[in-house]
Design a protein around this motif. Structure first.
Motif, short mmCIF file in Angstrom:
data_model
loop_
_atom_site.label_atom_id
_atom_site.label_comp_id
_atom_site.label_asym_id
_atom_site.label_seq_id
_atom_site.Cartn_x
_atom_site.Cartn_y
_atom_site.Cartn_z
N ASP A 29 -7.12 -2.72 3.64
CA ASP A 29 -6.12 -3.58 3.41
C ASP A 29 -5.91 -4.76 3.56
O ASP A 29 -5.66 -6.47 3.28
CB ASP A 29 -4.43 -2.94 3.61
N ASP A 35 -0.45 5.19 0.94
CA ASP A 35 -0.62 6.45 2.03
C ASP A 35 -0.09 5.88 3.05
O ASP A 35 -1.18 5.12 3.53
CB ASP A 35 -1.88 7.11 1.52
N GLY A 36 0.44 5.78 4.13
CA GLY A 36 0.36 5.62 4.97
C GLY A 36 0.85 4.39 6.14
O GLY A 36 1.07 4.02 6.79
N THR A 37 1.70 4.09 4.55
CA THR A 37 2.67 2.71 4.41
C THR A 37 3.87 2.68 4.05
O THR A 37 4.75 2.18 4.66
CB THR A 37 1.69 1.36 3.91
N ASP A 87 0.91 -0.88 -0.23
CA ASP A 87 -0.18 -0.34 0.07
C ASP A 87 0.97 1.54 -0.11
O ASP A 87 1.87 0.81 0.49
CB ASP A 87 -0.58 -0.12 0.82
N ASP A 122 -1.97 -0.31 6.23
CA ASP A 122 -2.04 0.68 7.28
C ASP A 122 -3.73 0.23 6.85
O ASP A 122 -3.91 1.03 8.59
CB ASP A 122 -1.76 1.88 7.39
N THR A 123 -4.67 0.17 6.60
CA THR A 123 -5.74 -0.28 6.98
C THR A 123 -6.86 -1.35 7.52
O THR A 123 -6.36 -1.87 6.88
CB THR A 123 -6.88 1.25 6.18
MG MG Z 1 -3.01 3.67 2.67
#
Ligand code: MG
Length: 253
Positions: A203, A27-29, A25, A199-200
């Protein structure tokens, strides 16, 4: 007795059978945006240009959504259907790319690499037991622009990446990744050879839907350890900083 051709084939078959495919992933990862909601500007301009309205984009919390899902959610109350989005995919990609570049040039949406991302990608990139690809809700044009800006695109350029324009449902993206890998390597990979890193909860759900393994990382916005642990990823890690430990986890799963 093996001739060299047979030997080569059995070696490569063995390698493919043991390959671990890492689906990242973004964004955020691997990275995050340092401007809160900065993406909304180019999403809004794209939706207005292509569909005449940005709908309720401002009210959305898009963590874990694909870009086409964000578009659909923003405009479904105005009658937009997924079919209409995908009918105009080429136009959307072109307008999105231009609007994103314009917004970035005007006031920037600085991206920062998350700690350890470069190191783990470099380590897996040079290890024949692993292969890296993207499984991201980002449109391909967005993924490329973001990752180029933080010098991580080099790990994914030409890889069988699954992007947000494939479907508005994230779950479909893992299936697509599987298909792309089978085609590229002319091999029937088992779903459990794939490891989704994200991160979610989306995922994790996406990995499960396909039968892949999942490593959840606690560097996303609006996520808590409790919330992610509830979704039962195969591993839950603080961040990407411990390269050795991560390699161990990837090899063990
Ligand atoms: Mg993400």
């Amino acid at each position: 007795m093996h001739d060299s051709h047979t030997l080569h084939n059995s070696q490569s078959k063995n390698l493919l059978q043991n390959l671990r495919i890492l689906l990242w992933d973004i964004d955020g990862t691997l990275m995050r945006s340092t401007v809160q909601g900065g993406y909304k500007k180019y999403f809004s301009r794209t939706l207005q240009k292509v569909f005449g309205s940005a709908g309720n984009l401002d009210d959305l919390v898009p963590s874990g959504m694909t870009d086409t899902q964000i578009m659909y959610e923003a405009l479904k109350s105005e009658g937009l259907t997924p079919e209409r989005i995908f009918e105009r995919k080429e136009e959307l990609l072109e307008v999105f790319k231009t609007e994103m570049a314009t917004v970035l040039a005007e006031n920037g949406e600085p991206y920062e690499k998350l700690a350890g991302a470069d190191e783990i990608l470099a380590a897996t990139d040079e290890n024949p037991n692993f292969v890296n690809a993207l499984l991201t809700g980002n449109l391909s044009v967005a993924a490329q622009a973001k990752l180029q800006s933080i010098d991580l695109w080099k790990y994914f350029d030409g890889a069988p990446n699954a992007f947000g324009e494939v479907s508005h449902r994230r779950n479909d993206l893992a299936t697509e990744a599987g298909k792309l890998f089978n085609e590229k390597y002319d091999f029937d990979f088992k779903p459990e050879q794939f490891i989704v890193i994200g991160d979610t909860p989306n995922d994790i759900a996406c990995a499960r839907h396909f039968g892949a393994k999942c490593v959840a990382v606690l560097t996303g916005k609006n996520q808590t350890r409790e919330k992610l642990a509830e979704c039962q990823p195969d591993a839950l890690i603080e961040d990407l900083t411990d390269t050795e430990k991560l390699l161990e986890i990837f090899a063990r799963l």
